[in-house]
Design an enzyme around this catalytic site. Structure first.
Site, PDB file in Angstrom:
ATOM      1  N   THR A   1     -32.306  30.585 -42.099  1.00 26.16           N
ATOM      2  CA  THR A   1     -31.770  29.217 -42.049  1.00 26.16           C
ATOM      3  C   THR A   1     -32.713  28.227 -42.718  1.00 26.16           C
ATOM      4  OG1 THR A   1     -31.318  27.396 -40.522  1.00 26.16           O
ATOM      5  CG2 THR A   1     -32.826  29.051 -39.748  1.00 26.16           C
TER       6      THR A   1
ATOM      7  N   TYR B   1     -35.052  26.983 -32.703  1.00 25.41           N
ATOM      8  CA  TYR B   1     -34.119  27.760 -33.516  1.00 25.41           C
ATOM      9  C   TYR B   1     -34.775  28.138 -34.851  1.00 25.41           C
ATOM     10  CZ  TYR B   1     -30.289  28.670 -36.751  1.00 25.41           C
ATOM     11  OH  TYR B   1     -29.495  29.221 -37.710  1.00 25.41           O
TER      12      TYR B   1
END
Ligand code: UDP
Length: 345
Positions: free
Chosen positions: A126, A150
């Site tokens: 990501t 995250y």
């Protein structure tokens, strides 16, 4: 791109999280390219009906025995790993959930495939690994300074891969750093179907549908032209194609690598809202709200590396088209949910 005849048989790809939003689009694309696919998914956020190619084994990556057995029985040539938690705000509230599922389970999987001698691996990473980049668009060699658990959980998984590839030359991988993935299957068969959707385009369309009474804009005091955050929205089918291009790169002997997946330009939250209103023709209610924790002001990909090193080329670089496909899918979603019920009972 065809993988139907690699050394005289179809390429076998084991896909974790293949019943989820992005995974299901990749499973479909792999099937269309002639691969034999096995999806391994615990259906915590994925759906059985979304798996359009190959078989599904319902299992958790934390269940090492089940996962190892599925891998052994299927004997894949390559593994693609999607199964992960993906919500920034939730990761800030519950970091250990993210390290357990996104990092520890990635390690379980890596150990299993390494023991089995699978040498090709594609990983869903990501843009959140960059944190707040000092240069925009951001390139792959920018420092990795995630600002939320995250992003950190994915950065750690990337590090596992880099270290393993250094230690074992028979293992090669590509980590794909996704920017903001949106849209749905161009034919309207699959799309985002989270129980609690948090992503902007989905929230906007569900507000237009009347599922929410208003859309909140999280922060209008960012250092951007209209004060709202800017993101690089990539159509999910272009992202799926990036996985196949990365696989092709590895099959052709390419080195382990990391590629940004985005279009190289961004839109503000207000621009996305305006596009959603235009596409739907519905003037849904929008309300300014405080900033959401863990959101960088701007994230736009420098995508020159994937373009230079693979055959990937964007096909759907058009926000209106992205929103149109997502809107069509929102219309089809009730049918998909009926199908899901039918499969469950
Ligand atoms: N956003 C928003 N309202 C929403 C959902 C998202 O204003 O209901 C904003 C969010 O703060 C961020 C951008 O839209 O600036 C994209 O958020 P999303 O959750 O879609 O993706 P992320 O960038 O977190 O991966």
């Amino acid at each position: 791109m065809s993988f139907s005849n690699i050394n005289g048989r179809p390429l076998r790809v084991f896909v974790t999280g293949g019943a989820g939003y992005i995974g299901s689009h990749v499973v479909k694309a792999l099937g269309e390219a002639g691969c034999e696919v096995l999806t391994y998914d615990n259906l915590s956020t994925g759906n059985r009906w979304a798996v359009l190619s190959g078989n599904l084994v319902v299992g958790d990556l934390a269940d090492r025995e089940r996962m190892r057995r599925a891998l052994k029985d299927f004997a894949p040539d390559a593994v693609m790993h999607f199964a992960a938690h993906i919500e920034v705000a939730e990761s800030v509230r519950d970091p250990l959930k993210y390290y357990r599922n996104n990092t520890a389970c990635a390690l379980n999987l890596l150990e299993a495939i390494h023991d089995q001698g699978v040498g090709l691996y594609i990983f869903s990473s990501t843009a959140a690994v960059y944190g707040i980049p000092s240069q925009m668009p951001v390139a792959e060699d920018a420092p990795l300074l995630p600002i939320n658990p995250y992003g950190a959980s994915k950065m750690m998984s990337e590090r596992l891969l880099a270290d393993l590839a250094l230690a074992d030359p028979s293992f090669r991988y590509v980590a794909l750093r996704y920017f903001n993935v949106a849209g749905a299957d161009v034919q309207g068969r699959i799309g985002q179907a989270y129980r609690n959707p948090t992503h902007l385009i989905t929230r906007a369309l569900k507000t237009a549908k009347g599922e929410f009474d208003r859309l909140q804009v999280f922060g209008d005091d960012y250092p951007t032209p209209d004060g709202t955050c800017i993101r690089d929205y990539i159509h999910v089918e272009d992202l799926a194609a990036a996985h196949l291009a990365a696989l092709e790169h590895l099959l052709e002997g390419g080195a382990s690598d990391v590629f940004n997946c985005g279009y190289g330009h961004g839109y503000s939250v207000r621009e996305v809202v305006a596009t959603a209103r235009k596409v739907t023709g519905i003037d849904f209610m929008v309300e300014d709200a405080p900033r959401r924790e863990g959101d960088p002001p701007e994230l736009v990909a420098d995508n020159s590396r994937i373009v230079a090193r693979t055959r990937w080329r964007p096909r759907y670089d058009d926000l209106e088209f992205i929103v149109q496909t997502a809107w069509r899918w929102e219309g089809a979603l009730p049918e998909a949910q009926q199908l899901k019920k039918a499969q469950l009972f």
